[in-house]
Design a protein around this motif. Structure first.
Motif, mmCIF file in Angstrom:
data_model
loop_
_atom_site.group_PDB
_atom_site.id
_atom_site.type_symbol
_atom_site.label_atom_id
_atom_site.label_comp_id
_atom_site.label_asym_id
_atom_site.label_seq_id
_atom_site.Cartn_x
_atom_site.Cartn_y
_atom_site.Cartn_z
ATOM 1 N N PRO A 1 4.704 6.600 -9.462
ATOM 2 C CA PRO A 1 4.472 7.469 -10.378
ATOM 3 C C PRO A 1 5.842 7.925 -11.259
ATOM 4 N N ASN A 2 6.965 7.552 -10.732
ATOM 5 C CA ASN A 2 8.213 7.595 -11.582
ATOM 6 C C ASN A 2 9.280 7.048 -10.640
ATOM 7 N N HIS A 3 10.427 6.783 -11.122
ATOM 8 C CA HIS A 3 11.373 6.098 -10.543
ATOM 9 C C HIS A 3 11.883 6.727 -9.064
ATOM 10 N N LEU A 4 11.977 7.945 -8.988
ATOM 11 C CA LEU A 4 12.017 8.638 -7.774
ATOM 12 C C LEU A 4 11.046 8.637 -6.696
ATOM 13 N N GLY A 5 9.894 8.298 -7.140
ATOM 14 C CA GLY A 5 8.883 8.162 -6.370
ATOM 15 C C GLY A 5 8.728 6.793 -5.747
ATOM 16 N N VAL A 6 9.054 5.847 -6.596
ATOM 17 C CA VAL A 6 9.331 4.612 -6.289
ATOM 18 C C VAL A 6 10.022 4.318 -5.340
ATOM 19 N N HIS A 7 11.426 4.947 -5.393
ATOM 20 C CA HIS A 7 12.456 4.683 -4.390
ATOM 21 C C HIS A 7 12.132 5.205 -3.127
ATOM 22 N N ARG A 8 11.575 6.364 -2.979
ATOM 23 C CA ARG A 8 11.195 7.074 -1.896
ATOM 24 C C ARG A 8 9.991 6.084 -1.130
ATOM 25 N N VAL A 9 9.065 5.910 -1.829
ATOM 26 C CA VAL A 9 8.213 4.832 -0.888
ATOM 27 C C VAL A 9 8.765 3.557 -0.571
ATOM 28 N N LEU A 10 9.606 2.883 -1.374
ATOM 29 C CA LEU A 10 10.505 1.779 -1.023
ATOM 30 C C LEU A 10 11.116 1.737 0.398
ATOM 31 N N GLU A 11 12.112 3.176 0.300
ATOM 32 C CA GLU A 11 12.718 3.355 1.404
ATOM 33 C C GLU A 11 11.848 3.632 2.713
ATOM 34 N N GLN A 12 10.800 4.316 2.577
ATOM 35 C CA GLN A 12 9.928 4.340 3.733
ATOM 36 C C GLN A 12 9.610 3.164 4.140
ATOM 37 N N PHE A 13 9.362 2.143 3.321
ATOM 38 C CA PHE A 13 8.837 0.915 3.551
ATOM 39 C C PHE A 13 9.829 -0.020 4.316
ATOM 40 N N ARG A 14 11.077 0.048 4.066
ATOM 41 C CA ARG A 14 12.222 -0.747 4.382
ATOM 42 C C ARG A 14 12.480 -0.069 6.047
ATOM 43 N N ARG A 15 12.394 1.223 6.293
ATOM 44 C CA ARG A 15 12.756 1.645 7.560
ATOM 45 C C ARG A 15 11.705 1.247 8.757
ATOM 46 N N MET A 16 10.579 0.635 8.076
ATOM 47 C CA MET A 16 9.566 0.107 8.977
ATOM 48 C C MET A 16 9.996 -1.206 9.923
ATOM 49 N N PRO A 17 9.713 -1.580 11.085
ATOM 50 C CA PRO A 17 10.061 -2.678 11.653
ATOM 51 C C PRO A 17 9.668 -4.042 10.840
ATOM 52 N N GLU A 18 10.316 -5.103 10.980
ATOM 53 C CA GLU A 18 9.978 -6.205 9.919
ATOM 54 C C GLU A 18 8.642 -6.756 10.316
ATOM 55 N N THR B 1 -4.261 10.389 -5.126
ATOM 56 C CA THR B 1 -4.675 11.759 -4.980
ATOM 57 C C THR B 1 -5.894 12.012 -4.008
ATOM 58 N N LEU B 2 -6.835 11.146 -4.162
ATOM 59 C CA LEU B 2 -7.898 11.465 -3.236
ATOM 60 C C LEU B 2 -7.697 11.302 -1.778
ATOM 61 N N CYS B 3 -6.854 10.281 -1.469
ATOM 62 C CA CYS B 3 -6.679 10.049 0.139
ATOM 63 C C CYS B 3 -5.461 10.817 0.429
ATOM 64 N N GLY B 4 -4.528 11.274 -0.265
ATOM 65 C CA GLY B 4 -3.307 12.058 0.141
ATOM 66 C C GLY B 4 -2.392 11.043 0.759
ATOM 67 N N ILE B 5 -2.110 9.990 0.184
ATOM 68 C CA ILE B 5 -1.207 8.736 0.603
ATOM 69 C C ILE B 5 -0.030 8.565 -0.103
ATOM 70 N N ASP B 6 1.283 7.887 0.376
ATOM 71 C CA ASP B 6 2.013 7.743 -0.543
ATOM 72 C C ASP B 6 1.971 6.280 -1.163
ATOM 73 N N ALA B 7 1.993 6.133 -2.476
ATOM 74 C CA ALA B 7 1.909 4.807 -3.040
ATOM 75 C C ALA B 7 2.699 4.776 -4.332
ATOM 76 N N CYS B 8 2.833 3.433 -4.512
ATOM 77 C CA CYS B 8 3.706 3.200 -5.945
ATOM 78 C C CYS B 8 3.355 1.927 -6.506
ATOM 79 N N ALA B 9 3.557 1.919 -7.933
ATOM 80 C CA ALA B 9 3.356 0.686 -8.399
ATOM 81 C C ALA B 9 4.487 0.084 -9.443
ATOM 82 N N ILE B 10 5.027 -1.171 -9.337
ATOM 83 C CA ILE B 10 5.957 -1.628 -10.149
ATOM 84 C C ILE B 10 5.337 -3.140 -10.902
#
Length: 236
Positions: free
Chosen positions: A59-76, A37-46
């Motif tokens: 924040p919820n399952h959809l939010g977690v999937h969105r952040v994980l997909e964004q992470f997977r699209r990054m180069p290794e 909220t304070l920094c305006g970033i995408d974050a999730c916790a499992i």
């Protein structure tokens, strides 16, 4: 009251470990929410735990999937650039602790050599010193001599600057005095006194002897003439 430092070790007591888990899980979720909220970033916790069948997510399952997909699209390489596991975290802490230890050892060594230098100045001999001690003592003396020479150069430059400032100030004072004298002279020449004032001044001078001869004095110390000279009520 200062908080006690927590020992990072496995909690053997089951009930205490479970209570600690619930407390810290709540705090972790709160911190992730505040960071997003304070920094305006995408974050999730499992968080998986043996105390519940389903994992806790934020924040919820959809939010977690969105952040994980964004992470997977990054180069290794980018994915692993700042990834830290428990082993890597401990390694970073170890390196940092070693750097702090080296700095503290250097500071302690410098204090010891400084004390040795003072003892030598007080008359202690150098016969029992080892070569490392002599090298460190010579280095410290060189550093102090450099500081002394630098201070001497600074003090040599200071009087020159102060002398220039004094000359400038003296010139300004002389200029102001000349201006005041010129204004006073012009004022005296421009004053036209009336005839009655000039006659009164001459008559007063003849009566009390003011300005006539070396023996003329104003009778301040004469008790008999004091009332005659100052007839006003302000000087009884």
């Amino acid at each position: 009251m200062a908080r006690q430092k927590v020992k990072l070790a496995f909690i053997v007591n089951d009930s205490q470990r479970k209570a600690t888990f619930k407390k810290r899980r709540k705090g972790l979720m709160k911190k992730v929410s505040e960071l997003s909220t304070l920094c305006g970033i995408d974050a999730c916790a499992i968080i998986y735990s043996p105390y519940e069948n389903q994992p806790d997510v934020w924040p919820n399952h959809l939010g977690v999937h969105r952040v994980l997909e964004q992470f997977r699209r990054m180069p290794e390489m980018e994915q692993n650039k700042k990834m830290v596991n428990n082993e890597g975290f401990i390694r970073q802490r170890t390196v940092k602790a070693n750097e702090q230890l080296k700095k503290q050892l250097r500071d302690n060594r410098e204090k010891d050599v400084t004390m040795l230098m003072y003892q030598c100045l007080a008359g202690r001999g150098l016969q029992n010193l080892m070569m490392p001690d002599l090298n460190d003592l010579g280095w410290l003396i060189d550093q102090n001599l450099k500081e002394i020479n630098k201070r001497i150069e600074t003090l040599k430059k200071a009087p020159m600057q102060e002398g220039e400032s004094s000359k400038t100030a003296a010139a300004n004072v002389a200029l102001r005095q000349e201006e005041r004298q010129g204004v006073a002279s012009a004022g005296d020449e421009g004053i036209q006194r009336p005839q009655w004032f000039t006659e009164w001044m001459n008559a007063t001078s003849e009566q009390i002897g003011f300005g006539h001869g070396d023996g003329a004095m104003m009778p301040f110390n004469d008790a008999n003439n004091h009332g005659n000279f100052w007839p006003g009520s302000f000087f009884p």
